[in-house]
Design an enzyme around this catalytic site. Structure first.
Site, mmCIF file in Angstrom:
data_model
loop_
_atom_site.group_PDB
_atom_site.id
_atom_site.type_symbol
_atom_site.label_atom_id
_atom_site.label_comp_id
_atom_site.label_asym_id
_atom_site.label_seq_id
_atom_site.Cartn_x
_atom_site.Cartn_y
_atom_site.Cartn_z
ATOM 1 C CG ASP A 186 -9.546 0.747 11.796
ATOM 2 O OD1 ASP A 186 -8.659 -0.125 11.623
ATOM 3 O OD2 ASP A 186 -9.623 1.775 11.109
ATOM 4 C CG ASP A 213 -0.315 0.074 2.537
ATOM 5 O OD1 ASP A 213 0.911 0.260 2.614
ATOM 6 O OD2 ASP A 213 -1.024 -0.081 3.542
ATOM 7 C CG HIS A 254 -6.659 -0.748 8.864
ATOM 8 N ND1 HIS A 254 -6.596 0.082 9.962
ATOM 9 C CD2 HIS A 254 -5.385 -0.813 8.383
ATOM 10 C CE1 HIS A 254 -5.346 0.490 10.142
ATOM 11 N NE2 HIS A 254 -4.595 -0.047 9.208
#
Lengths: 232, 232, 232, 232
Positions: free
Chosen positions: D128, D66, D130
């Site tokens: 969270d 990413d 992810h």
């Protein structure tokens, strides 16, 4: 062939342990074949600390690659040594240990095929160029797992230590070349010349381990002494 | 080693085509190396029908395993034959064709490693026991991809057909044993004795293809004539 | 995902047979899971001709991926259908057939792991988006092999054909994603819209087969009718 | 899924390093994708010592999974962090580093397929739920590598830290499920509840990392705190 040269015996053992753990830590059955003897002592010392009583490695199965039976004993020299060095202190479950014997050797290749093949094998190198029980004068490259009867005329026969007529069994070159990742560990100056001979010389039955040059995924881990004669 | 015996040349070709298509139909890059010559003619005839203008096989890359340059021609004998038999009629994109040449052969093993290795290679067997360009008297089992200069004294030298001093290049035994699935096809009674020699005899550089017994995943496809001398 | 579009049912069957034979023709144990039903009828017709009484495929093992038991019958609907279509006419040895049952389903994932995992699975697509026994409203993506008890309120419940309270077992999404090569075959205009929904729409439990988009090596083989709604 | 629970952060880092080295020590090209951030700091510290200036790991290629571009900087946040933590101190050759960018992301999946796929990927878990850049509300399970434009309405948007309208790129669930060996590392009590949610709860886009349950070869390495809420 990938050659990794480490500073000394301890560093060689550490790297080898890491490679084995890399295989063992996957989410699938992992079939290993590991060597007895002095060279892997540092590897097993490290592995025992990690594997002992851990539930994380129940997916790992162990197969012997050679065996020398001992008269009047239930188990042979190799498996006994492996038990002492690793299986017993690491508390490996019996159902994950698959001994090779004079009785079952003819089924070894079929059994391994049925169990999905060996993911990795760690072997050492003999000072005379042997690997597993593939000795000079008794090895043919076309061998699968086979049995050898000692005549006493072999160049490696040591009267007093060995007995004429004794038999041993070993996975042969064809069997070993089927292993998905082959790991050869060697340490010490005494073996430096043989390391060069088998890794950089001709492939010949005179030095059985020279056939390992043909393995499709071979990692060699040497200490600096064992690597000292290699051509750069 | 897995030996599949088919009734005749057509059945051998059909089965071989199926095995190659099995590889080619996966959702990943597939690297193939395929042979020129007469033996695969029936395989290519079938493959052309399926692959021609199909978008389904753009994931397949082709690598030559040997080459004989021709004076004053841009391309050698092997790639020219492969173009005629398969690449041109099947309309394979140039960017999926990776020729081997006298100029680039020293990079072949590194290039294949970088491209992920060969998934499958289809080869034939010479009547003298050669495979790829690994000929009797010029093959050493420890060879990676290498170049041979013809002296004229080789047992396979045919004056008039061959030229003294000519050079050719070939992937060697070490390179071929790295292929993930090796497929050997042989047909005809003329090669029956050599099939037995290389598959069931000793592994020896005298008959270079005998080294294929050491390949970890070898499928041999024979017609009944080629299989006629094999021990059951 | 690799999508292969063939002209018609026969061409779809031919290509699928080729892919399966590609797997079966290797020199190692090969674990397959294959579907019952109408879609594979052409595949099995071709395979029976090749495999029947052949010694070449003794390395292939077959595992059921779902089963619906039948009261008062020793075996369920799936295995009975597979026997009729393939196992019996191809004369597959009983020791190579590994049924899934309501009794042994809880061991299915562990057993497959011990046996080296599935090399390939051939499945079909239901008109409602189901695959294997993973039906709308009863499938959770986190399922391994599991058992479903039919309540009668399912959208796919057909009174008369099905019985309230009946149970069936199926490998779930997690189990199917572990297969090394997944092969989905679909034919006919009736399923064209669902093909588009599951292959090009969102991944949702509403259409269980949409999860197959996440498989790392999926080959889809369609006839032109089944492919007619796909976005290019 | 295989879950390995280690005593603390250091033990987690040691085991993870071993697994990565296991992959890197093979005689073939090895493609890795590794994470930036705080969790892998102990892994990189250990790897730098081993890999720095070693010729043994030239076969290893690194791919970003990413990236968040930074205005007026040549390189984004992820690659800059990886350079600082590992590439620069380990002296990794530029030709072995393959950054992902807003410019090249659309080619990422094709490029990886051409390069033979990723052998291993090491990722972390967000508090969270992810993984990589697959955030709650912006992740669809059917995504390959994709670009996200931040609106400012996301639950994870932190005014002041993030900028409305900024873009980032990430490999999506389909891309990550293609990795041959996925390694998830998590430490600390703060993430214990989320570890349980994503590994033992339903597979749902609400907690994107829950999709990792579907990966065919996932190894999770936790410290005891991160594992404290897991059901036995």
């Amino acid at each position: 062939m990938k050659i990794i040269i480490e500073k000394d015996f301890e560093a060689m053992s550490e790297t080898t342990k890491n490679i084995l753990l890399g295989h063992m830590s996957q989410d699938k059955r992992v079939n290993l074949s590991i060597t007895a003897g002095n060279t892997p002592v540092g590897v097993y010392k490290r592995m025992v600390e990690i594997v002992k009583d851990s539930p994380d490695y129940a997916n790992v199965h162990y197969y012997n690659f050679d065996e020398i039976p001992v008269p009047d004993q239930a188990e042979g020299i190799t498996i006994s040594d492996l038990r002492k060095l690793y299986f017993t202190p690491a508390n490996i479950s019996e159902e994950n240990i698959h001994p090779l014997t004079v009785e079952n050797y003819a089924e070894q290749d079929k059994r391994l095929a049925l169990d999905g093949g060996l993911d990795a094998m760690m072997i050492g190198l003999g000072a005379d160029g042997h690997f597993c029980g593939n000795m000079p004068t008794t090895t043919s490259f076309e061998n699968l797992t086979y049995k050898v009867k000692v005549t006493g005329d072999e160049p490696w026969f040591v009267p007093g230590e060995m007995i004429k007529g004794m038999e041993f069994v070993t996975m042969g070159p064809v069997s070993v070349l089927k292993v998905k990742h082959l790991i050869l560990i060697v340490n010490g100056a005494k073996k430096a010349e043989m390391v060069k001979t088998v890794l950089q010389g001709p492939v010949t039955e005179e030095f059985p381990a020279s056939v390992l040059q043909l393995h499709p995924n071979l990692t060699v881990i040497l200490d600096e002494e064992a690597a000292s004669r290699l051509d750069k």
